[in-house]
Design an enzyme around this catalytic site. Structure first.
Site, PDB file in Angstrom:
ATOM      1  N   HIS A   1      -9.406   1.300   5.283  1.00  0.00           N
ATOM      2  CA  HIS A   1      -8.095   1.448   5.943  1.00  0.00           C
ATOM      3  C   HIS A   1      -8.238   2.367   7.159  1.00  0.00           C
ATOM      4  CE1 HIS A   1      -3.922   2.492   6.640  1.00  0.00           C
ATOM      5  NE2 HIS A   1      -3.615   1.399   5.978  1.00  0.00           N
TER       6      HIS A   1
ATOM      7  N   ASN B   1       0.872  -1.177   0.000  1.00  0.00           N
ATOM      8  CA  ASN B   1       0.000   0.000   0.000  1.00  0.00           C
ATOM      9  C   ASN B   1       0.906   1.223   0.000  1.00  0.00           C
ATOM     10  OD1 ASN B   1      -1.792   2.045   0.505  1.00  0.00           O
ATOM     11  ND2 ASN B   1      -2.423   1.322   2.534  1.00  0.00           N
TER      12      ASN B   1
ATOM     13  N   LYS C   1       0.142   4.252  -0.235  1.00  0.00           N
ATOM     14  CA  LYS C   1      -0.480   5.427   0.394  1.00  0.00           C
ATOM     15  C   LYS C   1      -0.287   6.663  -0.501  1.00  0.00           C
ATOM     16  CE  LYS C   1      -0.063   3.126   4.802  1.00  0.00           C
ATOM     17  NZ  LYS C   1       0.085   3.200   6.252  1.00  0.00           N
TER      18      LYS C   1
ATOM     19  N   GLY D   1       2.817   2.312  10.880  1.00  0.00           N
ATOM     20  CA  GLY D   1       3.769   3.409  10.740  1.00  0.00           C
ATOM     21  C   GLY D   1       4.492   3.755  12.032  1.00  0.00           C
TER      22      GLY D   1
ATOM     23  N   GLU E   1      -6.514   4.689   8.195  1.00  0.00           N
ATOM     24  CA  GLU E   1      -6.279   6.118   7.911  1.00  0.00           C
ATOM     25  C   GLU E   1      -7.526   6.760   7.303  1.00  0.00           C
ATOM     26  OE1 GLU E   1      -2.661   5.445   5.726  1.00  0.00           O
ATOM     27  OE2 GLU E   1      -1.673   4.891   7.600  1.00  0.00           O
TER      28      GLU E   1
ATOM     29  N   SER F   1       3.683  -2.098  10.252  1.00  0.00           N
ATOM     30  CA  SER F   1       5.136  -2.151  10.408  1.00  0.00           C
ATOM     31  C   SER F   1       5.755  -3.489  10.001  1.00  0.00           C
ATOM     32  CB  SER F   1       5.530  -1.778  11.842  1.00  0.00           C
ATOM     33  OG  SER F   1       5.142  -0.443  12.119  1.00  0.00           O
TER      34      SER F   1
ATOM     35  N   GLU G   1      -5.099  -4.911  10.708  1.00  0.00           N
ATOM     36  CA  GLU G   1      -4.072  -3.886  10.879  1.00  0.00           C
ATOM     37  C   GLU G   1      -4.305  -3.166  12.201  1.00  0.00           C
ATOM     38  OE1 GLU G   1      -2.218  -2.735   6.837  1.00  0.00           O
ATOM     39  OE2 GLU G   1      -3.850  -1.358   7.231  1.00  0.00           O
TER      40      GLU G   1
HETATM   41  P1  13P Z   1       3.231   0.463   7.682  1.00  0.00           P
HETATM   42  O1  13P Z   1       3.751  -0.847   7.080  1.00  0.00           O
HETATM   43  O2  13P Z   1       3.970   1.647   7.174  1.00  0.00           O
HETATM   44  O3  13P Z   1       3.130   0.371   9.154  1.00  0.00           O
HETATM   45  O4  13P Z   1       1.741   0.629   7.132  1.00  0.00           O
HETATM   46  C1  13P Z   1       0.869  -0.439   7.242  1.00  0.00           C
HETATM   47  C2  13P Z   1      -0.361  -0.123   6.492  1.00  0.00           C
HETATM   48  O5  13P Z   1      -1.105   0.769   6.863  1.00  0.00           O
HETATM   49  C3  13P Z   1      -0.649  -0.896   5.275  1.00  0.00           C
HETATM   50  O6  13P Z   1      -1.934  -0.650   4.805  1.00  0.00           O
END
Ligand code: 13P
Length: 260
Positions: A99, A9, A11, A177, A101, A217, A171
Site C-alpha cells: 500500500h 481497507n 487502515k 484520502g 502508505e 477516494s 491506487e
Molecule cells: P480512500 O478511499 O480513503 O481514499 O483510501 C483509499 C485507499 O488507500 C484504500 O487502500
C-alpha cells in the site's frame, strides 16, 4: 467473467468492538460474482474472523478477511512483525501488500513488496498488490514508467501460476484520502496499461483473468462510473468503508454493475 471484488481497507481504525459492529452492519452482496473483502487492523482480525466463521463453511456470504500488511520471514527475532502463516491462521484469505502508505511512511520498496508476495503465496494467501504514482510523478509524465517498474520489480521471479493468486489494486497516491478521484477514463487508461504489461510479462490468459481494482477516494457517488469500465474489476475503499451505510451503497453499486 472476472467478477467483481469490493474491498474495505479500514487502515488504523477500529477497536475490536467497533470492528465487529461494523462487519455486522455490512450487507452481503446478492450475487456470487461479487466478493467482499474486509481488512480490519491486525488487532481485530481474530474477532472479526470469529464472527465470519459462525457459518460452517468458514465464510459467510462471500465475505473474505484480509490483512493490511505482512512480513516476509516465516518466524524469528523480528519484533513487531507478523508472518504470512500467522495471518492464514487468523482466518485471512487475502493480504494487502505494498500500500502506498506503507511505501511512504515505512520505506517499503518494490523489492520488499516482491519478498512479501513470495512469502504470502507460500502460506497460501492471495495477494492484493497496490501500485500507483504520486502527483509529482504524474505531473512529470512518469506515470507509465512508474507503474511498469512497480509491476516488473514487484512481480519479479513469480510464475504465472502464482500470479493467478494475485490481484493488482491501482491506487494513484494523489487520489488517496484527498477526495480527488481519478476519472473513470483516467483509471481505465492505467488499468488497460497494467493488463497489457501483465500480458507482456506473463501471458494473455493470466492478464485476462486478473482482477484489477481501483482505489482512491471511492465513494457511493463515483463508484458506478468506475465499475462500468471494462478493465476495472472492483474497488479498494478506504474512508468510505468505515461506515456501513456508505460501504453498503458501494456494494449495491457493484451489484447493479454486474446485473446490467
Ligand atoms: P480512500 O478511499 O480513503 O481514499 O483510501 C483509499 C485507499 O488507500 C484504500 O487502500
Amino acid at each position: 467473467m472476472r467478477g467483481l471484488l469490493i474491498a474495505g481497507n479500514w487502515k488504523m481504525n477500529g477497536l475490536i468492538g467497533e470492528s465487529v459492529q461494523l462487519i455486522k452492519e455490512i450487507q452481503p452482496a446478492n450475487n456470487e460474482k461479487i466478493e467482499i473483502v474486509l481488512a480490519p487492523p491486525f488487532t481485530a482480525l481474530h474477532a472479526v474472523n470469529a464472527y465470519l466463521s459462525k457459518d460452517d463453511s468458514g465464510q459467510i456470504n462471500n465475505f473474505f478477511l484480509a490483512a493490511q500488511d505482512v512480513f516476509w520471514e516465516e518466524k524469528g527475532a523480528y519484533t513487531g512483525e507478523v508472518s504470512p502463516e500467522m495471518l492464514a491462521n487468523t482466518g485471512c484469505y487475502y493480504v494487502i501488500i505494498g500500500h502506498s502508505e506503507r511505501r511512504q511512511f515505512f520505506h517499503e520498496t518494490n523489492k520488499t513488496v516482491n519478498k512479501k508476495i513470495k512469502a504470502s503465496l507460500k502460506a497460501n494467501l492471495q495477494c492484493i498488490v497496490c501500485i500507483g504514482e504520486t502527483l509529482e510523478q504524474r505531473e512529470n509524465g512518469n506515470t507509465f514508467s512508474i507503474i511498469e517498474s512497480q509491476i516488473k520489480e514487484g512481480f519479479a521471479n513469480i510464475s504465472s501460476e502464482e500470479l493467478d493468486k494475485c490481484i493488482i489494486a491501482y491506487e494513484p497516491v494523489w487520489a488517496i484520502g484527498t477526495g480527488k478521484t481519478a476519472t473513470p477514463e483516467q483509471a481505465e487508461e492505467i488499468h488497460q496499461f497494467i493488463r497489457k504489461k501483465i500480458e507482456e510479462i506473463f501471458n494473455k490468459f493470466s492478464s485476462e483473468k486478473m482482477k484489477i481494482l481501483y482505489g482512491g477516494s471511492v465513494n457511493p457517488g463515483n463508484v458506478e462510473g468506475l465499475l462500468s469500465k471494462e478493465d476495472i474489476d472492483g474497488a479498494l475503499v478506504g474512508g468510505a468503508s468505515l461506515k456501513a451505510e456508505s460501504f453498503n451503497k458501494i456494494i449495491q453499486a457493484g451489484e447493479n454493475t454486474i446485473n446490467n
